[in-house]
Scaffold this motif. Structure first.
Motif: not given
Length: 170
Positions: A76-104
């Motif tokens: 679990x700790x070796x997975x690059x969650x931050x990087x996945x969120x960054x990739x998802x954000x920029x690809x979503x913006x290119x597709x008129x979508x949005x990514x939000x982060x909510x409190x866990x």
């Protein structure tokens, strides 16, 4: 695969083993980057434009699990969650979508039926949630996903930073 090879090379401790370790880390990073790119691309393509992707803000959350067997500890700790969120954000913006982060906070402790937040309702060992107030039962990961979806719905309804809070009467 990488974890086993890394452990074997570290145990050797020779100069050539250290060179192989350096090479290995680059290969592992490229593999992880590729997986994150493909996953984010698939999500954006599958759900199309004008989609809201809701992610838990995992800043400061520790995945350190000393209760797990040694072989499973680093998964679990070796997975690059931050990087996945960054990739998802920029690809979503290119597709008129949005990514939000909510409190866990409380997403795995809150009953989606009655809203009760109680830590003891969740059984980590069995991955089960059982509400002591209304009797609702579910898998704890499913419960977390339902609560994250609810936070996304609150965001769409106009709440700037949706989150769950522990009330005194809960």
């Amino acid at each position: 695969k990488y974890q086993k090879l890394r452990a074997k090379l570290q145990a050797k401790g020779t100069k050539s083993a250290k060179r192989r370790l350096k090479k290995l880390s680059g290969r592992e990073n490229r593999w992880m980057t590729d997986v994150n790119h493909r996953l984010s691309k698939t999500l954006v393509q599958k759900f199309g434009s004008n989609t809201l992707f809701v992610l838990e803000d995992l800043t400061g959350v520790s995945f350190e699990r000393t209760d797990l067997p040694k072989v499973l500890r680093n998964q679990n700790k070796s997975w690059a969650f931050y990087q996945l969120a960054q990739f998802l954000t920029y690809k979503a913006h290119l597709n008129n979508s949005e990514v939000i982060e909510v409190s866990a906070q409380y997403t795995s402790q809150r009953c989606p039926k009655c809203g009760t937040i109680k830590k003891s309702n969740r059984n980590h060992d069995l991955h089960e949630y059982h509400c002591s107030n209304c009797g609702y039962r579910s898998n704890d990961d499913r419960l977390g996903a339902m609560n994250i979806q609810l936070l996304g719905t609150q965001y769409i309804s106009g709440q700037e930073q949706p989150k769950f809070e522990l009330t005194t009467n809960a």
